[in-house]
Design an enzyme around this catalytic site. Sequence first.
Site, PDB file in Angstrom:
ATOM      1  N   GLY A 262     -25.906   2.844   3.986  1.00 16.96           N
ATOM      2  CA  GLY A 262     -24.787   3.759   3.791  1.00 16.96           C
ATOM      3  C   GLY A 262     -23.530   2.931   3.618  1.00 16.96           C
TER       4      GLY A 262
ATOM      5  N   ASP B  41       0.873  -1.190   0.000  1.00  9.79           N
ATOM      6  CA  ASP B  41       0.000   0.000   0.000  1.00  9.79           C
ATOM      7  C   ASP B  41       0.904   1.232   0.000  1.00  9.79           C
ATOM      8  OD1 ASP B  41      -3.224   0.423   0.987  1.00  9.79           O
ATOM      9  OD2 ASP B  41      -1.883   2.167   1.125  1.00  9.79           O
TER      10      ASP B  41
ATOM     11  N   THR C 220     -12.501   2.180  -5.117  1.00 14.55           N
ATOM     12  CA  THR C 220     -13.035   2.855  -6.304  1.00 14.55           C
ATOM     13  C   THR C 220     -14.131   3.799  -5.833  1.00 14.55           C
ATOM     14  OG1 THR C 220     -14.526   0.980  -6.638  1.00 14.55           O
ATOM     15  CG2 THR C 220     -12.530   0.996  -7.955  1.00 14.55           C
TER      16      THR C 220
ATOM     17  N   GLY D  75     -35.584   1.342   8.201  1.00 17.75           N
ATOM     18  CA  GLY D  75     -34.960   2.245   9.165  1.00 17.75           C
ATOM     19  C   GLY D  75     -34.415   3.459   8.455  1.00 17.75           C
TER      20      GLY D  75
ATOM     21  N   ASN E 102     -24.935  -5.773  -5.318  1.00 13.99           N
ATOM     22  CA  ASN E 102     -25.117  -4.619  -4.427  1.00 13.99           C
ATOM     23  C   ASN E 102     -26.360  -3.815  -4.805  1.00 13.99           C
ATOM     24  OD1 ASN E 102     -23.015  -5.286  -2.811  1.00 13.99           O
ATOM     25  ND2 ASN E 102     -21.687  -3.583  -3.361  1.00 13.99           N
TER      26      ASN E 102
ATOM     27  N   CYS F 286     -19.873   1.160   0.088  1.00 11.05           N
ATOM     28  CA  CYS F 286     -20.169   0.322  -1.075  1.00 11.05           C
ATOM     29  C   CYS F 286     -21.529   0.603  -1.710  1.00 11.05           C
ATOM     30  CB  CYS F 286     -20.073  -1.144  -0.680  1.00 11.05           C
ATOM     31  SG  CYS F 286     -18.449  -1.545  -0.013  1.00 11.05           S
TER      32      CYS F 286
ATOM     33  N   LYS G   2      -0.473   3.144   7.368  1.00 12.81           N
ATOM     34  CA  LYS G   2      -1.241   1.900   7.350  1.00 12.81           C
ATOM     35  C   LYS G   2      -0.295   0.692   7.361  1.00 12.81           C
ATOM     36  CE  LYS G   2      -5.037   2.318   4.790  1.00 12.81           C
ATOM     37  NZ  LYS G   2      -5.657   2.460   3.451  1.00 12.81           N
TER      38      LYS G   2
ATOM     39  N   ARG H 232     -18.843  -8.641   3.688  1.00 11.22           N
ATOM     40  CA  ARG H 232     -19.571  -7.616   4.429  1.00 11.22           C
ATOM     41  C   ARG H 232     -18.673  -7.122   5.548  1.00 11.22           C
ATOM     42  NH1 ARG H 232     -23.609 -11.695   6.724  1.00 11.22           N
ATOM     43  NH2 ARG H 232     -21.649 -12.818   6.634  1.00 11.22           N
TER      44      ARG H 232
ATOM     45  N   ARG I  72     -17.965   5.962   6.439  1.00 12.68           N
ATOM     46  CA  ARG I  72     -18.161   6.476   5.080  1.00 12.68           C
ATOM     47  C   ARG I  72     -19.665   6.489   4.766  1.00 12.68           C
ATOM     48  NH1 ARG I  72     -14.420   2.671   1.643  1.00 12.68           N
ATOM     49  NH2 ARG I  72     -15.167   1.224   3.233  1.00 12.68           N
TER      50      ARG I  72
HETATM   51  C1  UGA Z   1     -22.101  -4.608   1.153  1.00 16.25           C
HETATM   52  C2  UGA Z   1     -22.604  -5.974   0.640  1.00 16.25           C
HETATM   53  O1  UGA Z   1     -23.541  -6.491   1.573  1.00 16.25           O
HETATM   54  C3  UGA Z   1     -21.434  -6.944   0.492  1.00 16.25           C
HETATM   55  O2  UGA Z   1     -21.886  -8.178  -0.040  1.00 16.25           O
HETATM   56  C4  UGA Z   1     -20.415  -6.318  -0.461  1.00 16.25           C
HETATM   57  O3  UGA Z   1     -19.272  -7.150  -0.619  1.00 16.25           O
HETATM   58  C5  UGA Z   1     -19.966  -4.995   0.098  1.00 16.25           C
HETATM   59  O4  UGA Z   1     -21.095  -4.118   0.257  1.00 16.25           O
HETATM   60  C6  UGA Z   1     -18.974  -4.393  -0.851  1.00 16.25           C
HETATM   61  O5  UGA Z   1     -19.350  -4.050  -1.976  1.00 16.25           O
HETATM   62  O6  UGA Z   1     -17.770  -4.352  -0.539  1.00 16.25           O
HETATM   63  P1  UGA Z   1     -21.388  -3.658   3.537  1.00 16.25           P
HETATM   64  O7  UGA Z   1     -21.245  -2.321   2.863  1.00 16.25           O
HETATM   65  O8  UGA Z   1     -20.321  -4.129   4.450  1.00 16.25           O
HETATM   66  O9  UGA Z   1     -21.558  -4.809   2.436  1.00 16.25           O
HETATM   67  O10 UGA Z   1     -22.731  -3.582   4.393  1.00 16.25           O
HETATM   68  P2  UGA Z   1     -24.169  -4.253   4.379  1.00 16.25           P
HETATM   69  O11 UGA Z   1     -24.233  -5.280   5.421  1.00 16.25           O
HETATM   70  O12 UGA Z   1     -24.591  -4.613   3.011  1.00 16.25           O
HETATM   71  O13 UGA Z   1     -25.040  -3.015   4.861  1.00 16.25           O
HETATM   72  C7  UGA Z   1     -25.134  -1.837   4.060  1.00 16.25           C
HETATM   73  C8  UGA Z   1     -26.047  -0.834   4.682  1.00 16.25           C
HETATM   74  O14 UGA Z   1     -27.394  -1.265   4.596  1.00 16.25           O
HETATM   75  C9  UGA Z   1     -25.803  -0.531   6.163  1.00 16.25           C
HETATM   76  O15 UGA Z   1     -25.860   0.873   6.354  1.00 16.25           O
HETATM   77  C10 UGA Z   1     -26.950  -1.233   6.864  1.00 16.25           C
HETATM   78  O16 UGA Z   1     -27.300  -0.613   8.069  1.00 16.25           O
HETATM   79  C11 UGA Z   1     -28.045  -1.092   5.832  1.00 16.25           C
HETATM   80  N1  UGA Z   1     -29.127  -2.107   5.949  1.00 16.25           N
HETATM   81  C12 UGA Z   1     -28.833  -3.423   5.828  1.00 16.25           C
HETATM   82  C13 UGA Z   1     -30.421  -1.696   6.173  1.00 16.25           C
HETATM   83  O17 UGA Z   1     -30.719  -0.489   6.274  1.00 16.25           O
HETATM   84  N2  UGA Z   1     -31.406  -2.636   6.259  1.00 16.25           N
HETATM   85  C14 UGA Z   1     -31.135  -3.962   6.146  1.00 16.25           C
HETATM   86  O18 UGA Z   1     -32.088  -4.758   6.235  1.00 16.25           O
HETATM   87  C15 UGA Z   1     -29.829  -4.362   5.913  1.00 16.25           C
END
Ligand code: UGA
Length: 436
Positions: free
Chosen positions: A259, A30, A85, A255, A210, A262, A35, A149, A332
Amino acid sequence: MKLSVIGCGYLGAVHAAAMASIGHEVVGIDVDQRKIDSLSRGEAPFFEPGLQEILTETIASGRLRFTTDPAAAKGSKVHFIGVGTPQQKDGHAADLTYVNTAVNSLIPHLAEGDIVAGKSTVPVGTAAGLAERIVPTGATLVWNPEFLREGYAVQDTIDPDRLVAGVPAGPEGERATETLREVYHPSVAKGTPFIVTDYATAELVKVSANAFLATKISFINAMAEIAEVTGADVTQLADAIGHDARIGRRFLGAGIGFGGGCLPKDIRAFSARAEELGRGESVAFLREIDEINLRRRDRAVQLVVDGLGGSVYERNVTVLGAAFKPHSDDIRDSPALDVAVRLHGLGAKVTVTDPAAIENARRVHPQLAYVEDRDEALRDADAVILVTEWDEYRRQLPPEHASTLTTGRVIVDGRNGLDPAAWRAAGWTYYGMGRP
Ligand code: UGA
């Protein structure tokens, strides 16, 4: 196998440590010296359950090291690209600067037969362009998207629910596929689906996954909006439709919305790419998905205002959570912090608490007050809003206990994680998202 991982952020650092933990010899590279220093000491530079343990173990075993020197990639059989990205500063498309820089720094160190495996989330068509630059070195490019995740990143990397490899046609692609199967040998041996595609499909699998998840969340949030004007309860609705196996209950949590680093930027980049391809209308609905999502933050803020009788000016509001989701210190595009900042902007005296994300939040929003201890943060609050559903707030905060700390009795449940009956019974005015 000898592996290099270019980019040591949330994706790369976990990938490097996870690959070392399944027996590979890994170097993480990196440009960020801080880091690299932290990782080299075996200290995870961000909060991710389980990462610290595998870092310590694999560094001690000698199988994992970190450096800022791109030449350290030389001699590795597979080079993973795991850089970010982000969204472009002046538009919705993805900024590919880091991917291009990573590939440029890698090219001089590639040897005949090496594999370059792209893991970053990129607009469809990117891999084909990168392959043209990589092929003259004698190396092969594969696109191997990541579905981890945050909060479960180690587990998702070591034991993913599927593996996807976009490869070039012909024997070169077959060889590359074989090599990737060796890299992921424990998952392959246990029968994890391993899907081999062309580049475009692999790139699209990632962004469409996603986009689907974002759509599911905004769908239920749209139902919450309807519930709010009809007196229905969106959580019961979600339970009921979720019993249909074709729908499923997961990601139907209404809710304050999604955010993180991703989902928001990926749906925007997807729309921008579809426009470039002359197919903007195919994913035009993603704009609605984005807007529904952002409206929920307004709604949560409005509930606090309503709860305090029409104004939050100079009132004490405690915000439970700052991270974009529990088990992460990532802020983020955090809906939680956005809500806190908006309340602050309306003149509220906002106190934010979070078990992991305070340091990151303070750096970006120094205007807010931060208190580490939950109970201290609750003291003298006129209203409380739960925005990140950490267990500390959702399961381990009895309303009777909260009552001994706060001045007011207004609770806004921005994640529909609390038991309304219990809070009401303890004398609180409870507001949920899409619940009566
Ligand atoms: C997401 C995808 O779930 C992963 O599969 C993917 O690899 C990743 O992006 C990525 O592209 O790197 P992540 O951003 O870690 O993973 O988080 P999530 O668990 O997907 O949650 C995303 C957002 O949705 C959070 O703010 C969470 O609070 C919200 N959320 C999730 C809800 O508002 N309601 C739900 O029922 C589930």
